[in-house]
Design a protein around this motif. Structure first.
Motif, PDB file in Angstrom:
ATOM      1  N   PRO A   9       0.912  -1.308  -0.023  1.00 30.04           N
ATOM      2  CA  PRO A   9       0.025  -0.117  -0.056  1.00 30.04           C
ATOM      3  C   PRO A   9       0.835   1.132   0.012  1.00 30.04           C
ATOM      4  CG  PRO A   9       0.095  -0.885   2.352  1.00 30.04           C
ATOM      5  CD  PRO A   9       0.926  -2.042   0.975  1.00 30.04           C
ATOM      6  N   ALA A  10       0.500   2.258  -0.585  1.00 23.31           N
ATOM      7  CA  ALA A  10       0.980   3.557  -0.430  1.00 23.31           C
ATOM      8  C   ALA A  10       0.725   4.269   0.876  1.00 23.31           C
ATOM      9  CB  ALA A  10       0.283   4.449  -1.535  1.00 23.31           C
ATOM     10  N   VAL A  11       1.846   4.977   1.426  1.00 22.28           N
ATOM     11  CA  VAL A  11       1.732   5.254   2.857  1.00 22.28           C
ATOM     12  C   VAL A  11       2.190   7.053   2.725  1.00 22.28           C
ATOM     13  CG1 VAL A  11       2.651   5.253   5.284  1.00 22.28           C
ATOM     14  CG2 VAL A  11       2.563   3.174   3.618  1.00 22.28           C
ATOM     15  N   SER A  12       1.207   7.697   3.275  1.00 24.18           N
ATOM     16  CA  SER A  12       1.468   9.298   3.396  1.00 24.18           C
ATOM     17  C   SER A  12       1.597   9.698   4.726  1.00 24.18           C
ATOM     18  CB  SER A  12       0.620  10.013   2.658  1.00 24.18           C
ATOM     19  OG  SER A  12       0.978  11.286   2.621  1.00 24.18           O
ATOM     20  N   VAL A  22       5.453   7.168   0.420  1.00 24.72           N
ATOM     21  CA  VAL A  22       6.032   6.097   0.178  1.00 24.72           C
ATOM     22  C   VAL A  22       4.967   5.216  -0.667  1.00 24.72           C
ATOM     23  CG1 VAL A  22       6.992   3.676   0.812  1.00 24.72           C
ATOM     24  CG2 VAL A  22       7.386   5.770   2.177  1.00 24.72           C
ATOM     25  N   LYS A  23       5.487   5.321  -1.958  1.00 25.37           N
ATOM     26  CA  LYS A  23       4.460   4.887  -3.046  1.00 25.37           C
ATOM     27  C   LYS A  23       4.653   3.112  -2.959  1.00 25.37           C
ATOM     28  CE  LYS A  23       4.226   8.678  -6.016  1.00 25.37           C
ATOM     29  NZ  LYS A  23       3.677   9.547  -5.070  1.00 25.37           N
ATOM     30  N   PRO A  24       3.665   2.544  -3.608  1.00 30.02           N
ATOM     31  CA  PRO A  24       3.590   0.850  -3.742  1.00 30.02           C
ATOM     32  C   PRO A  24       5.165   0.369  -4.044  1.00 30.02           C
ATOM     33  CG  PRO A  24       1.760   1.638  -4.274  1.00 30.02           C
ATOM     34  CD  PRO A  24       2.627   2.932  -4.189  1.00 30.02           C
ATOM     35  N   PHE A  56       7.996   3.060  12.384  1.00 32.00           N
ATOM     36  CA  PHE A  56       7.039   2.293  12.930  1.00 32.00           C
ATOM     37  C   PHE A  56       5.678   2.815  12.194  1.00 32.00           C
ATOM     38  CE2 PHE A  56       3.598   1.661  15.968  1.00 32.00           C
ATOM     39  CZ  PHE A  56       3.930   0.195  16.149  1.00 32.00           C
ATOM     40  N   LYS A  57       5.734   4.004  11.848  1.00 32.79           N
ATOM     41  CA  LYS A  57       4.013   4.405  11.256  1.00 32.79           C
ATOM     42  C   LYS A  57       4.059   3.775   9.688  1.00 32.79           C
ATOM     43  CE  LYS A  57       3.349   8.561  13.810  1.00 32.79           C
ATOM     44  NZ  LYS A  57       3.375  10.025  13.519  1.00 32.79           N
ATOM     45  N   VAL A  58       5.318   3.835   9.011  1.00 29.44           N
ATOM     46  CA  VAL A  58       5.416   3.394   7.795  1.00 29.44           C
ATOM     47  C   VAL A  58       5.274   1.771   7.754  1.00 29.44           C
ATOM     48  CG1 VAL A  58       6.895   2.987   5.755  1.00 29.44           C
ATOM     49  CG2 VAL A  58       6.935   5.415   6.803  1.00 29.44           C
ATOM     50  N   CYS A  59       5.846   1.337   8.615  1.00 28.58           N
ATOM     51  CA  CYS A  59       5.865  -0.365   8.754  1.00 28.58           C
ATOM     52  C   CYS A  59       4.659  -0.934   9.005  1.00 28.58           C
ATOM     53  CB  CYS A  59       7.309  -0.724   9.328  1.00 28.58           C
ATOM     54  SG  CYS A  59       8.857  -0.309   8.724  1.00 28.58           S
ATOM     55  N   SER A  60       4.065  -0.010   9.874  1.00 28.95           N
ATOM     56  CA  SER A  60       2.678  -0.610  10.446  1.00 28.95           C
ATOM     57  C   SER A  60       1.799  -0.701   9.287  1.00 28.95           C
ATOM     58  CB  SER A  60       2.177   0.236  11.652  1.00 28.95           C
ATOM     59  OG  SER A  60       3.007   0.096  12.807  1.00 28.95           O
ATOM     60  N   ALA A  61       1.841   0.292   8.354  1.00 24.89           N
ATOM     61  CA  ALA A  61       1.029   0.350   7.317  1.00 24.89           C
ATOM     62  C   ALA A  61       1.296  -0.566   6.099  1.00 24.89           C
ATOM     63  CB  ALA A  61       0.849   1.893   6.456  1.00 24.89           C
ATOM     64  N   ARG A  62       2.449  -1.151   6.180  1.00 22.34           N
ATOM     65  CA  ARG A  62       3.295  -1.932   5.137  1.00 22.34           C
ATOM     66  C   ARG A  62       3.998  -3.029   5.887  1.00 22.34           C
ATOM     67  NH1 ARG A  62       5.852   1.415   0.277  1.00 22.34           N
ATOM     68  NH2 ARG A  62       6.515  -0.672  -0.310  1.00 22.34           N
ATOM     69  N   PRO A  63       3.207  -4.038   6.646  1.00 22.09           N
ATOM     70  CA  PRO A  63       3.955  -4.988   7.370  1.00 22.09           C
ATOM     71  C   PRO A  63       4.592  -6.032   6.453  1.00 22.09           C
ATOM     72  CG  PRO A  63       1.348  -5.328   7.455  1.00 22.09           C
ATOM     73  CD  PRO A  63       1.626  -3.887   6.722  1.00 22.09           C
TER      74      PRO A  63
END
Length: 145
Positions: A9-12, A22-24, A56-63
């Motif tokens: 998933p993309a994360v902002s 962080v784009k896919p 942590f925020k980025v990695c939580s959204a992209r496990p």
């Protein structure tokens, strides 16, 4: 062929008025490095705690898609000073900068000092570049110059 792994998933994330996106297809660690470098360039470096929270925020959204940032490492270059490499910096770049500052200040830095310093840093964390630019120039200079 069939792809088993789903698209990331993309994360902002907005932090201190700036957006980390962080784009896919992006590698999260690289984007975190770029984001942290922007703050460092503004002379407002992010703390280790801020980097951990963002990671942590980025990695939580992209496990399953994240690699941890490398640790901060430092070396003492005898007669010149200390070089500290933060997680988003490349150790060879930090030593290139130290070398340039030392030359401007009239301090002598030998290639052996730079090589040993880089080896010490790379023993503590991964390094993408294994040579300092000042050392590379010696080996690749045209013989007539």
């Amino acid at each position: 062929r069939e792809c088993i792994r789903p698209v990331a998933p993309a994360v902002s994330i907005t932090h201190k008025g700036d957006v980390l996106e962080v784009k896919p297809w992006d590698e999260p660690r690289g984007k975190l490095r770029e984001f942290a470098q922007r703050f460092s360039d503004k002379r407002e470096p992010l703390s280790q705690e801020e980097l951990k929270q963002l990671s942590f925020k980025v990695c939580s959204a992209r496990p399953g898609w994240c690699v941890t940032l490398p640790k901060t490492v430092g070396v003492e270059v005898t007669g010149v000073g200390e070089a500290t490499c933060r997680p988003w910096e490349e150790p060879a770049d930090v030593l290139d900068t130290l070398h340039a500052h030392a030359l401007r200040a009239g301090l002598e830095v030998t290639d052996l000092q730079l090589k040993k310093s880089l080896e010490l840093m790379c023993a503590q964390r991964n390094c993408d570049r294994k040579k300092v630019k000042s050392m590379a120039r010696i080996f690749f200079m045209h013989p007539g110059k």
